[in-house]
Design a protein around this motif. Structure first.
Motif, short mmCIF file in Angstrom:
data_model
loop_
_atom_site.label_atom_id
_atom_site.label_comp_id
_atom_site.label_asym_id
_atom_site.label_seq_id
_atom_site.Cartn_x
_atom_site.Cartn_y
_atom_site.Cartn_z
N VAL A 1 0.84 -1.20 0.00
CA VAL A 1 0.00 0.00 0.00
C VAL A 1 0.88 1.25 0.00
CG1 VAL A 1 -1.68 1.33 1.35
CG2 VAL A 1 -2.02 -1.13 1.02
N GLY A 2 1.97 1.21 0.76
CA GLY A 2 2.92 2.33 0.76
C GLY A 2 3.51 2.59 -0.61
N LEU A 3 3.83 1.52 -1.34
CA LEU A 3 4.34 1.67 -2.70
C LEU A 3 3.31 2.38 -3.58
CD1 LEU A 3 6.37 0.88 -5.04
CD2 LEU A 3 4.86 -1.08 -5.38
N VAL A 4 2.06 1.94 -3.50
CA VAL A 4 1.01 2.53 -4.33
C VAL A 4 0.82 4.01 -3.97
CG1 VAL A 4 -1.46 2.46 -4.88
CG2 VAL A 4 -0.14 0.34 -4.77
N ILE A 5 0.76 4.31 -2.68
CA ILE A 5 0.60 5.71 -2.27
C ILE A 5 1.80 6.54 -2.75
CG2 ILE A 5 0.57 7.26 -0.26
CD1 ILE A 5 -1.10 5.06 1.16
N GLY A 6 2.99 5.98 -2.62
CA GLY A 6 4.18 6.68 -3.09
C GLY A 6 4.14 6.95 -4.59
N GLU A 7 3.67 5.97 -5.36
CA GLU A 7 3.59 6.16 -6.81
C GLU A 7 2.51 7.19 -7.17
OE1 GLU A 7 3.22 2.31 -8.67
OE2 GLU A 7 5.39 2.00 -8.55
N ILE A 8 1.47 7.27 -6.37
CA ILE A 8 0.43 8.27 -6.62
C ILE A 8 0.95 9.67 -6.28
CG2 ILE A 8 -1.82 9.12 -5.81
CD1 ILE A 8 -2.63 6.12 -5.51
N LEU A 9 1.62 9.79 -5.14
CA LEU A 9 2.08 11.11 -4.70
C LEU A 9 3.37 11.57 -5.36
CD1 LEU A 9 1.35 10.89 -0.86
CD2 LEU A 9 0.00 12.03 -2.64
N TYR A 10 4.22 10.61 -5.77
CA TYR A 10 5.52 10.95 -6.34
C TYR A 10 5.72 10.16 -7.64
CZ TYR A 10 6.56 12.84 -1.75
OH TYR A 10 6.53 13.55 -0.58
N GLY A 11 5.09 10.60 -8.69
CA GLY A 11 5.26 9.93 -9.97
C GLY A 11 6.56 10.33 -10.63
N HIS A 12 7.30 9.36 -11.12
CA HIS A 12 8.56 9.59 -11.84
C HIS A 12 9.56 10.42 -11.05
CE1 HIS A 12 6.59 7.73 -15.20
NE2 HIS A 12 5.60 8.63 -15.13
N ILE B 1 2.16 16.62 -5.87
CA ILE B 1 1.65 17.75 -5.11
C ILE B 1 2.90 18.53 -4.70
CG2 ILE B 1 0.35 18.46 -3.05
CD1 ILE B 1 -1.00 15.68 -3.15
N PRO B 2 3.21 19.60 -5.41
CA PRO B 2 4.49 20.29 -5.21
C PRO B 2 4.83 20.62 -3.75
CG PRO B 2 3.34 21.21 -7.09
CD PRO B 2 2.39 20.25 -6.44
N ALA B 3 3.83 20.90 -2.93
CA ALA B 3 4.11 21.25 -1.53
C ALA B 3 4.77 20.10 -0.79
CB ALA B 3 2.81 21.67 -0.83
N LEU B 4 4.49 18.85 -1.18
CA LEU B 4 5.09 17.69 -0.49
C LEU B 4 6.61 17.68 -0.62
CD1 LEU B 4 2.64 14.78 -1.34
CD2 LEU B 4 2.99 15.88 0.87
N GLY B 5 7.11 18.05 -1.76
CA GLY B 5 8.55 18.07 -1.98
C GLY B 5 9.27 19.20 -1.27
N LYS B 6 8.50 20.15 -0.73
CA LYS B 6 9.10 21.31 -0.08
C LYS B 6 9.08 21.22 1.44
CE LYS B 6 8.02 23.98 -4.01
NZ LYS B 6 8.12 25.01 -4.79
N VAL B 7 8.48 20.20 1.99
CA VAL B 7 8.46 20.04 3.44
C VAL B 7 9.79 19.37 3.82
CG1 VAL B 7 7.27 19.04 5.42
CG2 VAL B 7 5.95 19.82 3.44
N LYS B 8 10.75 20.20 4.20
CA LYS B 8 12.12 19.73 4.41
C LYS B 8 12.22 18.65 5.48
CE LYS B 8 14.49 23.75 2.61
NZ LYS B 8 14.55 23.25 1.27
#
Length: 144
Positions: free
Chosen positions: A86-97, A102-109
């Motif tokens: 399930v974590g893999l699937v959520i990761g692929e949904i939130l972080y494709g390629h 969701i750009p804000a996710l990549g900015k939460v240091k």
């Protein structure tokens, strides 16, 4: 842990599980539907195996234990493989390629740091917790 608690030493803990789960989960990369179907299957197998006991010792990595089984840390393949899938699937949904969808996710240091250093954090926190527990027990003995 064998030296601290020989009767309850870690037999198949989180690090053992991660070592088995990572190569299995990798096989499901890019196959979201199959990963979810397998996650449901792994969860159901885990529920079934968790209700079973055996006289054999070697089945504990799969979730089938002896009646007298105990361990300080225990993460059997079933049902915990479901969580990883399930974590893999959520990761692929939130972080494709490799990029956050969701750009804000990549900015939460803090999240980025925790994600990149999770094994180190796990390994460091264990001795700290043991020292805190042992020092607390020592203080309690002195007070009594």
């Amino acid at each position: 842990t064998f030296f601290f608690a020989p009767q309850d030493f870690v037999k198949f803990g989180v690090l053992h599980f991660i070592g088995v789960a990572v190569p299995i989960v990798y096989l499901f990369k890019g196959k979201k539907k199959l990963a979810i179907l397998t996650a449901v299957f792994a969860f159901l197998i885990g529920r079934y195996f968790g209700a079973m006991t055996t006289n054999e010792f070697f089945l504990f990595p799969f979730g089938i234990t002896r009646a007298d089984f105990s361990s300080l840390d225990y993460f059997p393949i079933f049902p915990w493989l479901a969580v990883s899938l399930v974590g893999l699937v959520i990761g692929e949904i939130l972080y494709g390629h490799g990029k956050a969808r969701i750009p804000a996710l990549g900015k939460v240091k803090a999240l980025v740091f925790l994600g990149k250093h999770s094994l180190l954090i796990y390994l460091v926190h264990q001795p700290i917790l043991i020292l805190l527990i042992l020092s607390t027990l020592g203080i309690m003995r002195i007070a009594n």
